[in-house]
Scaffold this active site. Sequence first.
Site, PDB file in Angstrom:
ATOM      1  CG  HIS A   1      -4.419   0.515   4.165  1.00  0.00           C
ATOM      2  ND1 HIS A   1      -3.670  -0.131   3.208  1.00  0.00           N
ATOM      3  CD2 HIS A   1      -5.528   0.991   3.519  1.00  0.00           C
ATOM      4  CE1 HIS A   1      -4.298  -0.074   2.046  1.00  0.00           C
ATOM      5  NE2 HIS A   1      -5.415   0.604   2.204  1.00  0.00           N
TER       6      HIS A   1
ATOM      7  CG  ASP B   1      -6.485   1.572  -1.103  1.00  0.00           C
ATOM      8  OD1 ASP B   1      -5.316   1.381  -1.490  1.00  0.00           O
ATOM      9  OD2 ASP B   1      -6.976   0.999  -0.111  1.00  0.00           O
TER      10      ASP B   1
ATOM     11  CB  CYS C   1      -0.975   0.006   1.170  1.00  0.00           C
ATOM     12  SG  CYS C   1      -0.218   0.059   2.819  1.00  0.00           S
TER      13      CYS C   1
END
Length: 290
Positions: free
Chosen positions: A121, A138, A81
């Site tokens: 995250h 995302d 991420c």
Amino acid sequence: MGSSPSDSPSDSAFDLLGYLGRIGYDGSTQPDSDTLRGVIAAHGRTIPFENLDPLLGIPVADLSAAALSDKLVSRRRGGYCYEHNGLLGYALDELGYGVERLAGRVVWMKEPGAPLPALTHNVLAVMVPGEAGRYLVDVGFGGQTLSSPIRLQTGAVQQTRHEPYRLLQLPTRHEPEYELAAQVRGQWQPLYRFTAVPQPRIDLEVGSWYVSTHPGGVFVVGLSAALVTDDARINLRGRNLAIHSHGETERIRFGTAAEVLDALTGRFGVNLSDLDGVDVEARVAQVLDS
């Protein structure tokens, strides 16, 4: 703009043309919602989610534009991420969007009553010039990542290129907290929680270092890879490959680490020659059933 000075395009000297070439995007570069959707789709189908560096004992601590471009663009690797959304954030900055870097807590597959997870995250809040509100973006949540931008607004079910998603606002006494959920096989599954407070790069680098080095961390003790094509999600965990497409799932169980490496290069496009001198096959053999 939500970027700190160390994240600014002028400081980063980001190679936008190199990034767009890497993802195979040749559409409009006007900073509108259509371009945003097109860039996200191209990124998702081209740059794989993978955690080989943490698995091999290589910390991921530098989230500068130069470091991310070198690894994911020039060396044709993937990442997780912090790397995916970090790279995309620099590209969107350069294209003229407003970008804020946010932090979240992963609750996907967590048991009810489990301890609160850390802020490990990274997602983006993106502002399109001339439009009110923001988008949640995302490209770094692996197998269940958003395949399209969605409005950063609560309540409504929002369709992506794949599943529907929705944002809920959680009760809190402090900064508003949101929970993203995906509809998977007819059931709403919570993925992660986050606030809309922009995070400086140094705090994101601390989180990335933690998840890439913690001895019991999921990225340190097991192998994961994912890719989002136009009509499928391709997920690898250890020796197990799953291809989810049109409501059906094909599952493949590899017998050897060599077969897993073939899948990483053939199906996911990971450039394993970048890890020359490291015995990747031996390490993967240790985590086939992780």
